[in-house]
Design an enzyme around this catalytic site. Structure first.
Site, PDB file in Angstrom:
ATOM      1  N   LYS A  17       0.850  -1.185   0.000  1.00 46.11           N
ATOM      2  CA  LYS A  17       0.000   0.000   0.000  1.00 46.11           C
ATOM      3  C   LYS A  17       0.888   1.239   0.000  1.00 46.11           C
ATOM      4  CE  LYS A  17      -3.650   2.096   2.904  1.00 46.11           C
ATOM      5  NZ  LYS A  17      -4.447   1.902   4.141  1.00 46.11           N
TER       6      LYS A  17
ATOM      7  N   SER B 193      -9.240   2.666   3.406  1.00 49.06           N
ATOM      8  CA  SER B 193      -8.273   3.321   2.545  1.00 49.06           C
ATOM      9  C   SER B 193      -7.392   2.348   1.750  1.00 49.06           C
ATOM     10  CB  SER B 193      -7.366   4.228   3.394  1.00 49.06           C
ATOM     11  OG  SER B 193      -6.620   3.472   4.333  1.00 49.06           O
TER      12      SER B 193
ATOM     13  N   SER C  89      -9.828   0.387   7.638  1.00 47.70           N
ATOM     14  CA  SER C  89      -9.258   0.404   6.285  1.00 47.70           C
ATOM     15  C   SER C  89      -8.733  -0.928   5.778  1.00 47.70           C
ATOM     16  CB  SER C  89      -8.155   1.460   6.197  1.00 47.70           C
ATOM     17  OG  SER C  89      -8.704   2.750   6.298  1.00 47.70           O
TER      18      SER C  89
END
Length: 498
Positions: A76, A152, A176
């Site tokens: 990520k 996210s 997230s």
């Protein structure tokens, strides 16, 4: 070589086993992952920083012979930093920032043998439950391209659901990991506070609310990666006792007869979408058929108090992130450096006092005590992961009149005035109406997981959440393994791949 259909049938541990036995090479897996990414990523926008040539070189030269030796992996673009590679956090202010050293978690992932293929899309500073940054544009859900993959860790979820990689790095400061898992039909485990390292530069993330792990298709991949990464690093502020046995072993162990409470109450008093209610009721029925004691209860925490405390954290940490940009930019940040909503959140963070923040932290402790008392009776709490199925791309973006208001507030620095009006808190609470169930586990530090047991009539995934006592990842993994056997989801794939 390996065909696309064969690649889809393997989880990460199966891939590593074939490499270890000599039936496949790391290069075979790397090429299959790159081919899939090149085929689907133009439609998904999940991978925003490809590192394909470097991955090819590592695969040909040899990777560490860990439990995941040779398995393609994505990071990520927020959280665990990877030395020598841009780390934008979804923000144009950081598009040229390149960290000099690996985060401890990234180091442990590499020691386990994972081959980093690139970095995935995330909202600016990982602030949203959807992934639509101005820097890279929106990531899209492989199950339906008009819908969000969540946030996210939305880019990571889209990449795993589309079969680019079997597992990808993710982080969870308010849901997230669990939110995108629910949106994309994946397994998503948020570990306990202190289970996974946050060093060497950070002692805790988001005051201890945030923790990193992975998104995966299989439960055992998540468990085995937790085996590879758990444990405090030097200077860690928290310490949890180690597991009784490897987490991977828990997946195949019977969970016993658990006492599980479920609730369909909306933490903010709004209406729960019928598909999400159906998902929970279906899970409750399945649990009863497996011999567990299942009872419906009221939510054991104060949803509005949790939302208010989380928003205090949200505003404050955004303000701190904007202040910290000066270290990279060489000057104080300006409104043009970040998205308008991000700047407004930072303005609001500066309008609160230390006393305000301390009072909000008391809610964290109150929630932890409430949940502790709840777990004296029940092993687990079952809720929807989300209050609605995945929303459409752009649905949560500011409307034109709101954009005008944002511009005025940011131009004239009217954060204090807007805060006193109560408008922002109302808008923020409205945004949490769709994701009100996940934040409590971040404040209390408890482990929680989203399990893909339901798809809507329109073919969109709709996950359910289980919350366990602090340190009880073993209980979650045993139950997840049982559910995965009873109602398999691994072979269910988006039509995008046909």
């Amino acid at each position: 070589m390996i065909s696309a259909s064969e690649y889809d049938q393997l989880d990460a541990l199966a891939m590593a086993a074939l490499v270890c036995s000599g039936q496949l090479t790391a290069s075979d897996l790397c090429e299959a992952a790159i081919a899939r990414a090149e085929a689907v990523n133009p439609r998904l926008n999940a991978v925003v920083l490809p590192l394909y040539e470097a991955a090819r070189q590592r695969a040909s030269q040899g990777l560490p012979a860990g439990a995941f030796g040779g398995v393609p992996f994505l990071l990520k673009d927020f959280g665990a930093q990877y030395a020598g590679v841009p780390h934008t956090s979804g923000s144009r202010a950081l598009r040229h920032f390149v960290p000099a050293a690996d985060a401890e978690l990234a180091r442990r992932w590499q020691v386990a043998g994972l081959n980093i293929l690139g970095k995935t899309n995330t909202p600016e500073f990982a602030l949203m439950g959807v992934t639509e940054p101005a820097l890279f544009g929106p990531a899209r859900n492989p199950w339906h391209l008009a819908h969000t993959p969540g946030g996210s860790s939305g880019g990571a979820a889209a990449a795993v659901a589309a079969g680019i990689v079997p597992v990808a790095g993710a982080g969870d400061g308010g849901g997230s990991i669990r939110i995108p898992a629910a949106c994309c039909g994946l397994f998503g485990l948020k570990p306990s506070r202190g289970r996974v390292p946050t060093g060497p530069e950070q002692g805790e993330k988001w005051q201890g609310a945030a923790v990193e792990h992975v998104l995966s298709r299989s439960v055992r991949d998540s468990a085995a990666l937790l085996d590879a990464t758990h444990g405090a690093d030097a200077g860690a502020p928290y310490f949890l006792p180690g597991p009784v046995r490897p987490f991977l072993e828990e997946v195949s162990r019977p969970p016993g007869r658990l006492r599980i409470a479920f609730s369909l109450g909306h933490p903010l008093g709004s209406t729960l979408h019928t598909e999400c209610a159906t998902a929970v009721r279906g899970a409750a029925t399945l649990l009863e058929s497996l011999g567990h004691i299942v009872e419906e209860v009221l939510l054991p925490f104060d949803g509005r108090a949790v939302a208010a405390a989380f928003l205090m954290l949200y505003f404050g940490e955004t303000g701190a992130s904007i202040v910290a940009l000066a270290k990279v930019l060489g000057r104080p940040a300006r409104p043009a450096d970040v998205e308008p909503t991000t700047w407004l959140l930072g303005l609001l963070g500066r309008t609160y006092t230390a006393a305000d923040f301390a009072a909000a932290r008391h809610t964290w402790n109150d929630s932890a005590r409430r949940m502790g008392r709840f777990h004296q009776t029940y092993d687990l709490l079952l809720t929807p992961t989300l209050a609605t199925p995945p929303v459409r791309i752009g649905e949560l973006q500011p409307k034109p009149i709101e954009q005008t208001l944002l511009k005025l507030v940011n131009t004239f620095g009217l954060g204090g005035l807007i805060r006193r009006s109560g408008i922002v808190e109302k808008l923020a609470e409205q945004s949490l109406e769709k994701t009100p169930y996940t934040q409590v586990a971040n404040l209390t530090g408890q482990p929680a997981m989203s399990v893909p047991l339901h798809w809507t009539a329109d073919g969109l995934p709709c996950g359910v959440q289980f919350i366990a006592p602090l340190g009880a990842e073993d209980v979650l993994l045993r139950l997840a393994g049982q559910l995965e056997q009873a109602q398999p989801w691994f072979a269910r794939r988006p039509a995008l791949l046909d």
